[in-house]
Design a protein around this motif. Sequence first.
Motif, PDB file in Angstrom:
ATOM      1  N   GLY B 323      34.004 -39.860  19.691  1.00  0.00           N
ATOM      2  CA  GLY B 323      33.919 -41.046  18.843  1.00  0.00           C
ATOM      3  C   GLY B 323      33.481 -40.736  17.433  1.00  0.00           C
ATOM      4  O   GLY B 323      33.521 -39.583  17.006  1.00  0.00           O
ATOM      5  N   ASN B 324      33.091 -41.779  16.699  1.00  0.00           N
ATOM      6  CA  ASN B 324      32.700 -41.629  15.301  1.00  0.00           C
ATOM      7  C   ASN B 324      31.182 -41.573  15.178  1.00  0.00           C
ATOM      8  O   ASN B 324      30.477 -42.134  15.997  1.00  0.00           O
ATOM      9  CB  ASN B 324      33.198 -42.810  14.478  1.00  0.00           C
ATOM     10  CG  ASN B 324      34.686 -43.039  14.653  1.00  0.00           C
ATOM     11  OD1 ASN B 324      35.449 -42.077  14.754  1.00  0.00           O
ATOM     12  ND2 ASN B 324      35.093 -44.297  14.726  1.00  0.00           N
ATOM     13  N   GLY B 325      30.724 -40.937  14.114  1.00  0.00           N
ATOM     14  CA  GLY B 325      29.288 -40.925  13.862  1.00  0.00           C
ATOM     15  C   GLY B 325      28.891 -39.730  13.029  1.00  0.00           C
ATOM     16  O   GLY B 325      29.738 -38.936  12.612  1.00  0.00           O
ATOM     17  N   GLU B 326      27.595 -39.605  12.792  1.00  0.00           N
ATOM     18  CA  GLU B 326      27.082 -38.502  11.979  1.00  0.00           C
ATOM     19  C   GLU B 326      27.469 -37.173  12.624  1.00  0.00           C
ATOM     20  O   GLU B 326      27.215 -36.943  13.806  1.00  0.00           O
ATOM     21  CB  GLU B 326      25.555 -38.618  11.864  1.00  0.00           C
ATOM     22  CG  GLU B 326      24.977 -37.651  10.850  1.00  0.00           C
ATOM     23  CD  GLU B 326      23.458 -37.490  10.988  1.00  0.00           C
ATOM     24  OE1 GLU B 326      22.946 -36.495  10.484  1.00  0.00           O
ATOM     25  OE2 GLU B 326      22.814 -38.348  11.608  1.00  0.00           O
ATOM     26  N   ALA B 327      28.069 -36.302  11.836  1.00  0.00           N
ATOM     27  CA  ALA B 327      28.595 -35.042  12.394  1.00  0.00           C
ATOM     28  C   ALA B 327      27.464 -34.111  12.800  1.00  0.00           C
ATOM     29  O   ALA B 327      26.524 -33.878  12.048  1.00  0.00           O
ATOM     30  CB  ALA B 327      29.477 -34.349  11.366  1.00  0.00           C
ATOM     31  N   PHE B 328      27.586 -33.566  13.993  1.00  0.00           N
ATOM     32  CA  PHE B 328      26.579 -32.665  14.538  1.00  0.00           C
ATOM     33  C   PHE B 328      27.300 -31.477  15.154  1.00  0.00           C
ATOM     34  O   PHE B 328      28.224 -31.656  15.950  1.00  0.00           O
ATOM     35  CB  PHE B 328      25.749 -33.424  15.579  1.00  0.00           C
ATOM     36  CG  PHE B 328      24.350 -32.908  15.716  1.00  0.00           C
ATOM     37  CD1 PHE B 328      23.396 -33.189  14.749  1.00  0.00           C
ATOM     38  CD2 PHE B 328      23.994 -32.143  16.818  1.00  0.00           C
ATOM     39  CE1 PHE B 328      22.093 -32.716  14.873  1.00  0.00           C
ATOM     40  CE2 PHE B 328      22.692 -31.665  16.953  1.00  0.00           C
ATOM     41  CZ  PHE B 328      21.738 -31.956  15.984  1.00  0.00           C
ATOM     42  N   VAL B 329      26.903 -30.251  14.756  1.00  0.00           N
ATOM     43  CA  VAL B 329      27.587 -29.048  15.234  1.00  0.00           C
ATOM     44  C   VAL B 329      26.839 -28.481  16.440  1.00  0.00           C
ATOM     45  O   VAL B 329      25.659 -28.153  16.343  1.00  0.00           O
ATOM     46  CB  VAL B 329      27.650 -27.962  14.138  1.00  0.00           C
ATOM     47  CG1 VAL B 329      28.439 -26.755  14.630  1.00  0.00           C
ATOM     48  CG2 VAL B 329      28.250 -28.518  12.858  1.00  0.00           C
ATOM     49  N   TYR B 330      27.522 -28.386  17.554  1.00  0.00           N
ATOM     50  CA  TYR B 330      26.932 -27.807  18.753  1.00  0.00           C
ATOM     51  C   TYR B 330      27.535 -26.434  19.008  1.00  0.00           C
ATOM     52  O   TYR B 330      28.739 -26.246  18.871  1.00  0.00           O
ATOM     53  CB  TYR B 330      27.208 -28.687  19.977  1.00  0.00           C
ATOM     54  CG  TYR B 330      26.558 -30.047  19.890  1.00  0.00           C
ATOM     55  CD1 TYR B 330      25.272 -30.245  20.378  1.00  0.00           C
ATOM     56  CD2 TYR B 330      27.216 -31.118  19.294  1.00  0.00           C
ATOM     57  CE1 TYR B 330      24.656 -31.492  20.283  1.00  0.00           C
ATOM     58  CE2 TYR B 330      26.612 -32.361  19.188  1.00  0.00           C
ATOM     59  CZ  TYR B 330      25.339 -32.540  19.682  1.00  0.00           C
ATOM     60  OH  TYR B 330      24.738 -33.762  19.581  1.00  0.00           O
ATOM     61  N   GLY B 331      26.682 -25.463  19.357  1.00  0.00           N
ATOM     62  CA  GLY B 331      27.194 -24.169  19.828  1.00  0.00           C
ATOM     63  C   GLY B 331      27.595 -23.167  18.765  1.00  0.00           C
ATOM     64  O   GLY B 331      28.266 -22.187  19.059  1.00  0.00           O
ATOM     65  N   ALA B 332      27.156 -23.386  17.517  1.00  0.00           N
ATOM     66  CA  ALA B 332      27.486 -22.415  16.462  1.00  0.00           C
ATOM     67  C   ALA B 332      26.894 -21.044  16.805  1.00  0.00           C
ATOM     68  O   ALA B 332      27.514 -20.006  16.547  1.00  0.00           O
ATOM     69  CB  ALA B 332      26.965 -22.894  15.115  1.00  0.00           C
ATOM     70  N   GLU B 333      25.707 -21.028  17.407  1.00  0.00           N
ATOM     71  CA  GLU B 333      25.048 -19.752  17.738  1.00  0.00           C
ATOM     72  C   GLU B 333      25.911 -18.965  18.710  1.00  0.00           C
ATOM     73  O   GLU B 333      26.096 -17.758  18.558  1.00  0.00           O
ATOM     74  CB  GLU B 333      23.679 -19.974  18.389  1.00  0.00           C
ATOM     75  CG  GLU B 333      22.738 -20.845  17.609  1.00  0.00           C
ATOM     76  CD  GLU B 333      22.920 -22.318  17.932  1.00  0.00           C
ATOM     77  OE1 GLU B 333      23.929 -22.895  17.473  1.00  0.00           O
ATOM     78  OE2 GLU B 333      22.072 -22.870  18.635  1.00  0.00           O
TER      79      GLU B 333
END
Lengths: 389, 389
Positions: B323-333
């Motif tokens: 969905g839509n919302g503030e972008a959050f990056v998961y799993g970059a590590e």
Amino acid sequence: MTVNLLKQKIGIIGGGQLGKMMILEAKKMGFYVIILDPTFNCPAHSIADEHIVANFNDTIAIRKLADRADIITYEFEHIDAEVLKVLEEEGHKIYPTPRSLEIIQNKYEQKMLLKKKRIPVPEFMYIADEEDMMEAGEQFGYPFILKSCRGGYDGKGNVVVHSPQEIKSAFESLGGYEQELMAEEFIPFTKEISVLACRGIDGDIAVYPVGENEHEDNILIQTKVPAQITKTLTTKAMSLANRVMKVFEGVGMFCVEMFVTEDKRILINEVAPRPHNSGHYSIEGCVTSQFEQHIRAITGLPLGDTTLIRPTVMRNILGDMEGNGEAFVYGAEEALKVPGVKIHIYGKENTSPKRKMGHLIVTAQTLEEAAERAQIAANTIKISPRKEN
Amino acid sequence: MTVNLLKQKIGIIGGGQLGKMMILEAKKMGFYVIILDPTFNCPAHSIADEHIVANFNDTIAIRKLADRADIITYEFEHIDAEVLKVLEEEGHKIYPTPRSLEIIQNKYEQKMLLKKKRIPVPEFMYIADEEDMMEAGEQFGYPFILKSCRGGYDGKGNVVVHSPQEIKSAFESLGGYEQELMAEEFIPFTKEISVLACRGIDGDIAVYPVGENEHEDNILIQTKVPAQITKTLTTKAMSLANRVMKVFEGVGMFCVEMFVTEDKRILINEVAPRPHNSGHYSIEGCVTSQFEQHIRAITGLPLGDTTLIRPTVMRNILGDMEGNGEAFVYGAEEALKVPGVKIHIYGKENTSPKRKMGHLIVTAQTLEEAAERAQIAANTIKISPRKEN
């Protein structure tokens, strides 16, 4: 996982070229960056998210930076480590740690610790007065080097003492009793090399290939990578850099400058707790540049691949001898006609003789080709004070 | 020489990811950059020297940009070419030229010109009404493609027409009589490839290696370079890109998208007058990235070496389906643990399903290795709306 490491705000003390190049990498990954620098139009100004305009010894401003950023780092080592220590005790994250900074910024303590850990360094001794210098002359022979323990760079803070007659003037020229001084044996080295290394928060260490440096008047002119030394020496140099990282428990990029002696020994000359001029080649030469690596290390991301992709030569572009004034770049078009040449201009408003204004990086199929092209490009580009039309 | 080309101010219409990546290269060379974009916190905002916050059709704002900058460029092709033409007549430098933009932004005119210059394109015809579509069906067979002549991207503005029964709904879904439409034969291609090419102000042309693209739902997912096609086809594709650059007399980076058919023909699908998503691989893959090349071209600097240094795979990081919302990056590590992986996050504040939020680039010794690693990294990283804690 509920943590977004890329949302951390990075605070950098210093907005010069090293800060600028850190930001260019940080921005690729989407980080928010705040700098602290007294110069409004410093190289990093226009690409930082925020700029705290303040002096480097302004403790209130440094505290403000710490309050606004999640992690603090710095682009030069002449910062009051005590201030950073207090902030660290209050829970702020500061990398490299104030403790490793404190040791490194005092060259005598730096060498003492390296010596204690059995890492080979030139002979050295603390100098309290002229009598100590007489002793240094007897012990090391002439010439020997007199150094300020703190604050030197690009040869500033170093004097070569050729004879007992020069002791008095050398002692006084570096501030005499007012300054902490040390003496060091003069190493008739065959090569100056440097090895970049990075340590992550988790203790992981990544070591770069060996670069070979050329200086003129104590200012770095050129770095060639890989260094033209034997495989045995290469392995030794990289392993020494790895050991140095363990000694200082540094987090972030370090540069270990070394001498190769005539009898094939490697001695550590100096350690810098930050990305280093002799590591600029990594921007175009390596899979992971020293600036990206630094950002990865201090933000807790895994370290990147340090492989050299192609032979690379970096040459500094220094302000020419025509004097001071508004910086003007001549001949960039000619330089960029040479294949594989990249130009990095720091964006300093004013140039002065020998000021570091930019650098060029050349990658090629062979090191000879890269060096030749770097020479051609370096001959065409120059930075002088703007001439009135 | 009394001209410092690096002192030119660059104006960019658009501050999205393409603008941002142009600026990152421009800043390395020390350029001053002004953007025009309606979104205050757009990806390029924090690294631009100035940001004119205005809509893309705000002619007063575009004029302001032209007055403040020495050269105007743009990061997307849906701009009023008439406005740019007027500015060009007044003496402003605009690259790519408004004339080439005008032709390219109308897909029908673009194809007509290519056809006239004997560059192979799919069969196509202008569509004024449903009767024309009946004719297209008879001429091209079913399915065929109905396209808006203007404004489409990522498959928006395209409809596949499978049978005469679908003509009415297809015609209406693209705006019917209100829009300029065209029909195109459906090409059962074996591969989609694209070739970046750049033309300098002096007419010099630099062509990049061939990339092989994979789309999902009309959105680019992955580009692999070099494309796994025969040497003959590679040469043909690169030579076609070169010819296309001459046709449009474009200045700056262009991307030429092509189909390889079952009978080994190459047909031009579309031309974009700007750096392109399928060219992001060049950032870490080539000696000169498409963004550096664009900046060099429009500022009058010589074009750089387009050599691919190592096999490279680029994968887009799209907003996930949550969905839509503030972008959050998961799993970059996790993604960065994979050797040779670079993460580019554009810095868009909000994510939505399939929105282009970033990309990753993997270089390796072999293309298979790069593709494998890209797959692993792509599986670990995701961008979702931030979850409340």
